[in-house]
Design a protein around this motif. Structure first.
Motif, PDB file in Angstrom:
ATOM      1  N   SER A 175       3.352   0.448   2.917  1.00  0.00           N
ATOM      2  CA  SER A 175       3.645  -0.680   3.649  1.00  0.00           C
ATOM      3  C   SER A 175       3.856  -1.682   2.777  1.00  0.00           C
ATOM      4  O   SER A 175       3.157  -1.962   1.645  1.00  0.00           O
ATOM      5  CB  SER A 175       2.494  -0.934   4.675  1.00  0.00           C
ATOM      6  OG  SER A 175       1.214  -1.195   3.972  1.00  0.00           O
ATOM      7  N   ILE A 223      10.389   0.395  -1.048  1.00  0.00           N
ATOM      8  CA  ILE A 223       9.260  -0.815  -1.011  1.00  0.00           C
ATOM      9  C   ILE A 223       9.806  -2.073  -1.560  1.00  0.00           C
ATOM     10  O   ILE A 223       9.690  -3.121  -0.956  1.00  0.00           O
ATOM     11  CB  ILE A 223       8.158  -0.226  -1.964  1.00  0.00           C
ATOM     12  CG1 ILE A 223       7.467   0.660  -1.239  1.00  0.00           C
ATOM     13  CG2 ILE A 223       7.168  -1.665  -2.142  1.00  0.00           C
ATOM     14  CD1 ILE A 223       6.165   1.433  -2.049  1.00  0.00           C
ATOM     15  N   LYS A 255       0.898  -1.271  -0.112  1.00  0.00           N
ATOM     16  CA  LYS A 255       0.075   0.083  -0.133  1.00  0.00           C
ATOM     17  C   LYS A 255       0.825   1.351   0.194  1.00  0.00           C
ATOM     18  O   LYS A 255       1.920   1.257   0.587  1.00  0.00           O
ATOM     19  CB  LYS A 255      -1.025   0.117   1.271  1.00  0.00           C
ATOM     20  CG  LYS A 255      -1.947  -0.969   1.379  1.00  0.00           C
ATOM     21  CD  LYS A 255      -2.950  -1.140   2.493  1.00  0.00           C
ATOM     22  CE  LYS A 255      -3.670  -2.001   2.608  1.00  0.00           C
ATOM     23  NZ  LYS A 255      -4.885  -2.109   3.836  1.00  0.00           N
ATOM     24  N   ARG A 256       0.374   2.183  -0.886  1.00  0.00           N
ATOM     25  CA  ARG A 256       1.153   3.530  -0.838  1.00  0.00           C
ATOM     26  C   ARG A 256       0.274   4.771  -0.159  1.00  0.00           C
ATOM     27  O   ARG A 256      -1.133   4.576  -0.554  1.00  0.00           O
ATOM     28  CB  ARG A 256       1.624   3.837  -2.167  1.00  0.00           C
ATOM     29  CG  ARG A 256       2.817   2.853  -2.680  1.00  0.00           C
ATOM     30  CD  ARG A 256       3.421   3.559  -3.847  1.00  0.00           C
ATOM     31  NE  ARG A 256       4.210   4.826  -3.597  1.00  0.00           N
ATOM     32  CZ  ARG A 256       5.188   5.115  -4.334  1.00  0.00           C
ATOM     33  NH1 ARG A 256       5.774   4.213  -5.465  1.00  0.00           N
ATOM     34  NH2 ARG A 256       5.885   6.286  -4.000  1.00  0.00           N
ATOM     35  N   TYR A 257       0.694   5.378   0.376  1.00  0.00           N
ATOM     36  CA  TYR A 257      -0.102   6.417   1.390  1.00  0.00           C
ATOM     37  C   TYR A 257       0.028   7.799   0.728  1.00  0.00           C
ATOM     38  O   TYR A 257       0.910   8.471   0.876  1.00  0.00           O
ATOM     39  CB  TYR A 257      -0.144   6.779   2.900  1.00  0.00           C
ATOM     40  CG  TYR A 257      -0.175   5.075   3.378  1.00  0.00           C
ATOM     41  CD1 TYR A 257      -1.505   4.850   3.786  1.00  0.00           C
ATOM     42  CD2 TYR A 257       0.477   4.147   3.460  1.00  0.00           C
ATOM     43  CE1 TYR A 257      -1.947   3.899   4.332  1.00  0.00           C
ATOM     44  CE2 TYR A 257       0.288   2.808   3.958  1.00  0.00           C
ATOM     45  CZ  TYR A 257      -0.922   2.653   4.393  1.00  0.00           C
ATOM     46  OH  TYR A 257      -1.340   1.710   5.100  1.00  0.00           O
ATOM     47  N   GLU A 266      12.418  -3.475   1.109  1.00  0.00           N
ATOM     48  CA  GLU A 266      11.343  -4.205   2.228  1.00  0.00           C
ATOM     49  C   GLU A 266      11.049  -5.389   1.651  1.00  0.00           C
ATOM     50  O   GLU A 266      11.123  -6.397   2.097  1.00  0.00           O
ATOM     51  CB  GLU A 266      10.424  -3.306   2.753  1.00  0.00           C
ATOM     52  CG  GLU A 266       9.569  -3.997   3.839  1.00  0.00           C
ATOM     53  CD  GLU A 266      10.409  -4.316   5.034  1.00  0.00           C
ATOM     54  OE1 GLU A 266       9.870  -5.250   5.742  1.00  0.00           O
ATOM     55  OE2 GLU A 266      11.367  -3.797   5.308  1.00  0.00           O
ATOM     56  N   VAL A 289       3.425   7.552   7.450  1.00  0.00           N
ATOM     57  CA  VAL A 289       3.528   6.151   6.811  1.00  0.00           C
ATOM     58  C   VAL A 289       3.522   6.414   5.251  1.00  0.00           C
ATOM     59  O   VAL A 289       2.430   7.076   4.910  1.00  0.00           O
ATOM     60  CB  VAL A 289       2.704   5.143   7.340  1.00  0.00           C
ATOM     61  CG1 VAL A 289       2.840   3.951   6.419  1.00  0.00           C
ATOM     62  CG2 VAL A 289       3.004   4.855   8.714  1.00  0.00           C
ATOM     63  N   ALA A 339       2.849  -6.533   6.924  1.00  0.00           N
ATOM     64  CA  ALA A 339       2.437  -5.802   8.169  1.00  0.00           C
ATOM     65  C   ALA A 339       3.582  -4.836   8.349  1.00  0.00           C
ATOM     66  O   ALA A 339       3.635  -3.979   9.448  1.00  0.00           O
ATOM     67  CB  ALA A 339       2.535  -6.802   9.446  1.00  0.00           C
ATOM     68  N   LYS A 340       4.770  -4.673   7.617  1.00  0.00           N
ATOM     69  CA  LYS A 340       5.617  -3.503   7.815  1.00  0.00           C
ATOM     70  C   LYS A 340       5.291  -2.301   7.171  1.00  0.00           C
ATOM     71  O   LYS A 340       5.123  -2.018   6.132  1.00  0.00           O
ATOM     72  CB  LYS A 340       6.964  -4.115   7.224  1.00  0.00           C
ATOM     73  CG  LYS A 340       8.380  -3.134   7.260  1.00  0.00           C
ATOM     74  CD  LYS A 340       8.712  -2.856   8.955  1.00  0.00           C
ATOM     75  CE  LYS A 340       9.820  -2.099   8.647  1.00  0.00           C
ATOM     76  NZ  LYS A 340      10.004  -0.788   8.519  1.00  0.00           N
ATOM     77  N   ASN A 341       5.256  -1.108   8.167  1.00  0.00           N
ATOM     78  CA  ASN A 341       5.027  -0.099   7.749  1.00  0.00           C
ATOM     79  C   ASN A 341       6.338   0.821   7.306  1.00  0.00           C
ATOM     80  O   ASN A 341       7.410   0.670   7.919  1.00  0.00           O
ATOM     81  CB  ASN A 341       4.397   0.934   8.586  1.00  0.00           C
ATOM     82  CG  ASN A 341       2.827   0.658   9.023  1.00  0.00           C
ATOM     83  OD1 ASN A 341       2.301   0.061   7.791  1.00  0.00           O
ATOM     84  ND2 ASN A 341       2.305   0.788  10.020  1.00  0.00           N
ATOM     85  N   ILE A 342       6.579   1.551   6.189  1.00  0.00           N
ATOM     86  CA  ILE A 342       7.684   2.305   5.773  1.00  0.00           C
ATOM     87  C   ILE A 342       7.210   3.855   6.071  1.00  0.00           C
ATOM     88  O   ILE A 342       6.506   4.398   5.563  1.00  0.00           O
ATOM     89  CB  ILE A 342       8.251   2.151   4.476  1.00  0.00           C
ATOM     90  CG1 ILE A 342       8.280   0.694   4.213  1.00  0.00           C
ATOM     91  CG2 ILE A 342       9.350   2.934   4.176  1.00  0.00           C
ATOM     92  CD1 ILE A 342       8.353   0.291   2.702  1.00  0.00           C
ATOM     93  N   THR A 343       8.204   4.470   6.767  1.00  0.00           N
ATOM     94  CA  THR A 343       7.630   6.012   7.057  1.00  0.00           C
ATOM     95  C   THR A 343       8.501   6.836   6.264  1.00  0.00           C
ATOM     96  O   THR A 343       9.426   6.494   5.628  1.00  0.00           O
ATOM     97  CB  THR A 343       8.264   6.417   8.592  1.00  0.00           C
ATOM     98  OG1 THR A 343       9.489   6.259   8.804  1.00  0.00           O
ATOM     99  CG2 THR A 343       7.282   5.495   9.690  1.00  0.00           C
TER     100      THR A 343
END
Length: 647
Positions: free
Chosen positions: A406, A444, A370-372, A447, A403, A409-413
């Motif tokens: 993700s 991304i 997912k991208r925010y 990760e 964030v 389950a791993k979020n990337i800030t």
């Protein structure tokens, strides 16, 4: 001995551990060493591997004892916190990624790439080429891409390819010919260019594609089957830097030579006598097998128009006049014979990333990405406000904990993405924003790659076992070095005490000279050096090589020697009455100083190698004894003998 070597040599005594405990719960535990549990499957892998690697088969009970001792040391290393040391963690991260490399490659992609590469060898493609240069500077790179796109649009709208090639192309060799490269064969060119050439239909313009060399645009003129390779010899009469009259004279010479070889003379012999090519004078004009397109066009076309045994008429190239003998022809090699070569080439060029890319994309699809946009918009607003990637913008972005994306389950800030962000006042706001968005995409991928690698041990037993060989091997190296090897090398008191306790074990069958030997370039210098040392009255600083070199330069040297009778010709002459040896080199004169002949060792230093080895064995035994007392060991020998009968 070093960390990586011990990781391999002790590979037979390693096992999978903690990270995979959940998977191992259902397996029977056959051994417990401290808190470490060893399952039957782990033990089976290592026991079989041990016997495969050893010249003599180790019995099951012998191996169990070896295994227990090894595990005791590894457990002690973990309890000492050696698996938390920064250097160990860095090494493990490096080995983890190196060992994972083959598993990151999607085998289906690799096979497909090999098949495509081979298919390219079955055809020859006649192409024109424009290469627009690129740069690492983001702003200029954007400008060059825009130029490439502009040239591409002009070509699609009917602009003259040759004019644009001459004006813009970095490929000057083809630009001077209107961008014309000629026929190319697959497997001999940079992949990006080759791929465009073989995937663009005849008469059409390729899309713009970037490689490490720049932005490529290709036009395909024609394509035809690949005739394979040809083996030739040739005779050259050079016309380099000649005027028309000189060229004509060389034509007369080559005609005369042609009549000789066509009259039955041996081609190689005539080539050695007449060719202007220096290498050809040695080889008889021999050339290696070559594919269509590898030689200058005139020579190439003539060679591939011939049958084995034929001799050409004179052929003119920019080098001069040639006579060509076609010795043999071969068609394109079958896939099986070149598959390994193509696979190796793919692993070493930009295609290597394609197989890894497929694996990463598959993991992203299964884990979920997912991208925010709101977080990215916040970054864009900061950059827009500053107008560039200024120091203030970088500082602000590095402080954002929103964030950005993700993976599973791993979020990337945003802060994680910006960890290595640097100010760059040369970037305009749109370019800087585009670069940061690219950094999010790269994070991304990073990760996803890390998560895939973390999943490997549970899914690939071979990888798990190999990784643990390195992991436990490095721990064993560190703990063994601290407890045994380093101590045995540096503990002079311990070494001497061990020597005195085992003095009867260290004897010589020949007398030894123990002392110094002076070497000099002349006899008088050797005598002078001896007098200098005598006047120093044995002062330690006078006996160093540096002190002697300071006093005599490079004409005198001094060495401490412990040599048995018969081991050294100079020492035998000086100390044991042997004839003076015939000495070669600059050292012509020798003297002994502060030395004596002894029949047996005087202290541990005289037999340090042997004493150190014995002392190591003693320390090892004492250490293992303490470990057996410190940790509880439980072995289900009944289960092991049932699993490995008659072992």
């Amino acid at each position: 001995m070093n960390k990586s070597s011990i990781a391999l040599t002790l590979a037979t005594l390693t096992l999978a551990s903690g990270a995979f405990a959940a998977k191992q719960k259902s397996e029977p535990v056959v051994m417990t060493v401290g808190k470490e549990k060893v399952t039957l499957s782990e033990f089976e892998y290592l026991f079989k591997k041990n016997n495969e690697q050893q010249a003599a088969t180790t019995s099951l009970d012998e191996y169990i004892d070896m295994f227990v001792n090894y595990k005791l040391k590894v457990v002690a290393a973990k309890d000492a916190g050696l698996d938390t040391v920064t250097s160990y963690l860095a090494d493990m991260n490096k080995y983890t990624r190196e060992l994972a490399r083959p598993y990151l490659r999607d085998a289906a992609v690799d096979d497909s790439l090999v098949n495509v590469a081979y298919a390219h060898t079955l055809e020859m493609v006649n192409v024109d080429h424009i290469l627009i240069p690129t740069t690492t500077n983001p702003t200029k790179r954007s400008e060059q891409r825009a130029l490439a796109d502009s040239v591409h649009r002009a070509l699609l709208n009917g602009a003259d390819f040759g004019e644009l090639a001459l004006k813009y192309s970095l490929d000057k060799a083809s630009a001077s010919r209107g961008g014309h490269v000629g026929y190319i064969v697959g497997g001999l060119w940079p992949y990006t260019f080759e791929d465009l050439a073989f995937t663009t239909p005849v008469g059409e313009i390729s899309p713009v594609k970037e490689s490490a060399y720049g932005y490529h645009i290709v036009r395909v003129v024609d394509r035809k089957p690949n005739p394979g390779t040809v083996k030739t010899r040739h005779i050259l009469k050079s016309t380099t830097d000649m005027d028309e009259e000189g060229v004509a004279r060389q034509r007369q010479v080559i005609d005369s030579i042609l009549s000789v070889v066509k009259g039955g003379a041996d081609f190689a012999t005539v080539a050695r006598m007449t060719t202007d090519e220096p290498q050809g004078r040695q080889s008889g004009g021999d050339l290696p097998w070559f594919s269509n397109g590898q030689m200058v066009s005139e020579f190439n076309d003539a060679a591939f128009a011939m049958k084995p045994g034929e001799i050409s008429e004179p052929v003119k190239t920019r080098f001069g006049w040639h006579i060509i003998l076609c010795e043999d022809r071969k068609g394109v090699a079958p896939l099986d014979s070149v598959k390994t070569k193509f696979a190796e080439a793919i692993r070493n060029d930009e295609r290597s990333r394609l197989a890894i890319r497929r694996t990463v994309e598959n993991w992203k699809a299964s884990a979920g990405v997912k991208r925010y946009p709101a977080a990215a918009a916040e970054v864009a607003a900061v950059i827009e406000k500053e107008g560039t990637m200024s120091p203030a913008a970088v500082e602000s972005i590095k402080g954002m904990n929103a964030v950005a994306a993700s993976v599973g389950a791993k979020n990337i800030t945003i802060a994680e993405v910006a960890a290595h962000l640097r100010p760059d006042g040369n970037l305009d706001a749109p370019t800087a924003t585009e670069i940061f968005n690219g950094m999010i995409a790269s994070k991304i991928d990073e990760e996803a790659t890390n998560q895939y690698i973390e999943s490997l041990p549970a899914n690939h037993p071979d990888y798990r076992n190999l990784l643990n060989e390195y992991r436990d091997g490095m721990l064993l190296y560190e703990i063994s070095n601290a407890e045994v090897w380093e101590r045995a090398n540096t503990d002079s008191i311990g070494l001497q005490n061990y020597y005195l306790a085992h003095i009867d074990e260290y004897t010589w069958d020949r007398p030894h000279y123990k002392g110094y030997v002076i070497a000099a370039t002349t006899d008088s210098l050797a005598t002078e050096a001896l007098s200098y040392l005598a006047s120093a009255n044995g002062a330690a600083n006078a006996l160093t090589p540096a002190s002697v070199r300071k006093r005599f330069g490079n004409d005198v040297k001094i060495e401490r020697v412990l040599a048995a009778k018969g081991d050294n010709a100079v020492v035998d002459h000086l100390c044991f009455g042997a004839a003076k040896p015939s000495v070669k080199g600059r050292w012509q004169a020798y003297r002994t100083y502060a030395g004596k002949v002894i029949d047996s060792p005087e202290d541990a230093r005289d037999v340090k190698g042997q004493v150190s080895l014995g002392y190591q064995q003693q320390l090892e035994a004492q250490w293992l004894q303490s470990l057996h007392k410190r940790y509880k060991v439980k072995v289900d020998r009944k289960a092991l003998h049932k699993a490995f009968p008659q072992q």
